[in-house]
Write an enzyme that holds these catalytic residues in place. Structure first.
Site, short mmCIF file in Angstrom:
data_model
loop_
_atom_site.label_atom_id
_atom_site.label_comp_id
_atom_site.label_asym_id
_atom_site.label_seq_id
_atom_site.Cartn_x
_atom_site.Cartn_y
_atom_site.Cartn_z
N HIS A 114 104.81 -5.34 -69.09
CA HIS A 114 105.94 -4.54 -69.56
C HIS A 114 106.12 -3.34 -68.65
CE1 HIS A 114 107.57 -1.13 -72.14
NE2 HIS A 114 108.57 -1.97 -72.00
N SER A 115 107.30 -3.13 -68.14
CA SER A 115 107.65 -1.95 -67.36
C SER A 115 106.68 -1.74 -66.21
CB SER A 115 107.73 -0.74 -68.29
OG SER A 115 108.40 0.34 -67.68
#
Length: 325
Positions: free
Chosen positions: A84-85
């Site tokens: 994520h990210s």
């Protein structure tokens, strides 16, 4: 420390959180993927992981090294990756350096960002200067964990419920209330930006599939890099789903994320979730998962309440970091 969502005969999968987040960011999504053997780690300076030693910068390349070290510790020669990210940024670099090890990669509202050599040198210079001259300020003390969660939600736009997961793992009690466990120096860490030519080389050499799941209310920093390569590289796919930058942390928006991952990462039909679902594992340094991108100043987060197993580890040359398996 680490948390593991173990599936018998499940496909080995590393879960990498975002900037200033921790492994609890996968507490909602991981149980929706019962055919994967998921280990989520806390990066150094996040969650339950140790801080890096004084004088050791928070370099993205060390995060790549730590993720590889965790896989080595688990005995995984090959594995899938969900990031994520910032975790997706780390993953994008990992498939460039070790393309033979990562079978498939999913980036949740994130991927590697391409830029110029001059900008990369500028980022590195600022990171070095900050680490040589900046001094961490005293930690803010919050009266309650609920106050911390509300502050996280206000700063990031995520739900208070999802912020509570991060706070549960990322907070520690002190006289007068609660503070974040994470290292303040993470806020002036360098990024993992690479040149556009490097990204093209990564995607051309990588034998696996890359799926980028963009949130329609999420971040923009990686979008141009992905959009300009769709169609040119058959192994790169992108879909857009409703939700904010932390869409994998709330059940209503995490459900379609899980469905997309199951479609792109089909597991063995024999795979099944073992009992208990989570177990602790020792990592080379203490690493735990996160949920944000470095370039985005977000408050710290905590852990969730799902049943899981945790462990600790230590890596070289960084202090210990935690991983969630």
């Amino acid at each position: 420390t680490d948390t593991r969502w173990r599936a018998t005969n499940g496909r080995p999968t590393l879960a990498l959180h975002g900037w200033l987040a921790n492994a609890n960011s996968f507490d909602v999504l991981a149980p929706m993927l019962p055919d994967l053997d998921i280990v989520a780690l806390d990066f150094a300076g996040h969650g339950g992981s140790d801080h890096r030693e004084p004088g050791v910068n928070y370099l993205g390349t060390l995060d790549v090294q730590d993720a590889s070290g965790v896989a080595n510790l688990l005995g995984w020669q090959q594995f899938d990756l969900i990031g994520h990210s910032m975790g997706a940024e780390v993953g994008g670099n990992l498939i460039g350096l070790f393309p033979e090890r990562v079978r498939r990669m999913v980036g949740i509202d994130g991927f590697t960002e391409g830029t110029t050599e001059e900008r990369i040198q500028g980022f590195l210079r600022k990171s070095i200067e900050d680490n040589l001259t900046r001094v961490a300020q005293p930690l803010r003390v919050f009266a309650t964990q609920d106050e911390m969660a509300e502050r996280v939600a206000q700063a990031t736009g995520q739900s208070v419920a999802s912020a509570r997961l991060l706070v549960a793992r990322g907070a520690r009690q002190v006289d007068g209330g609660w503070v974040w466990r994470s290292d303040a120096r993470v806020r002036w860490s360098d990024t993992l930006r690479v040149t556009n030519e490097q990204i093209d080389g990564t995607l051309s050499r990588y034998p696996g599939q890359v799926l980028v799941i963009a949130a329609n209310g999420g971040s923009n920093w990686y979008r141009a890099t992905v959009a300009s390569r769709l169609g040119r590289f058959p192994n790169l796919q992108r879909i857009e789903l409703p939700g904010n930058h932390h869409l994998h942390m709330d059940e209503d928006t995490a459900t379609p994320v899980a469905a997309a991952i199951r479609t792109r990462l089909p597991a063995s039909p024999r795979a099944r979730r073992a009992s208990p679902p989570r177990a602790r594992v020792r990592a080379p340094a203490r690493l735990t998962p996160c949920t944000c991108h470095r370039s985005r100043p977000a408050p710290r987060r905590s852990r969730n309440s799902h049943p899981r197993t945790q462990g600790t580890g230590s890596r070289q040359p960084a202090p210990r970091a935690s991983i969630r398996a």
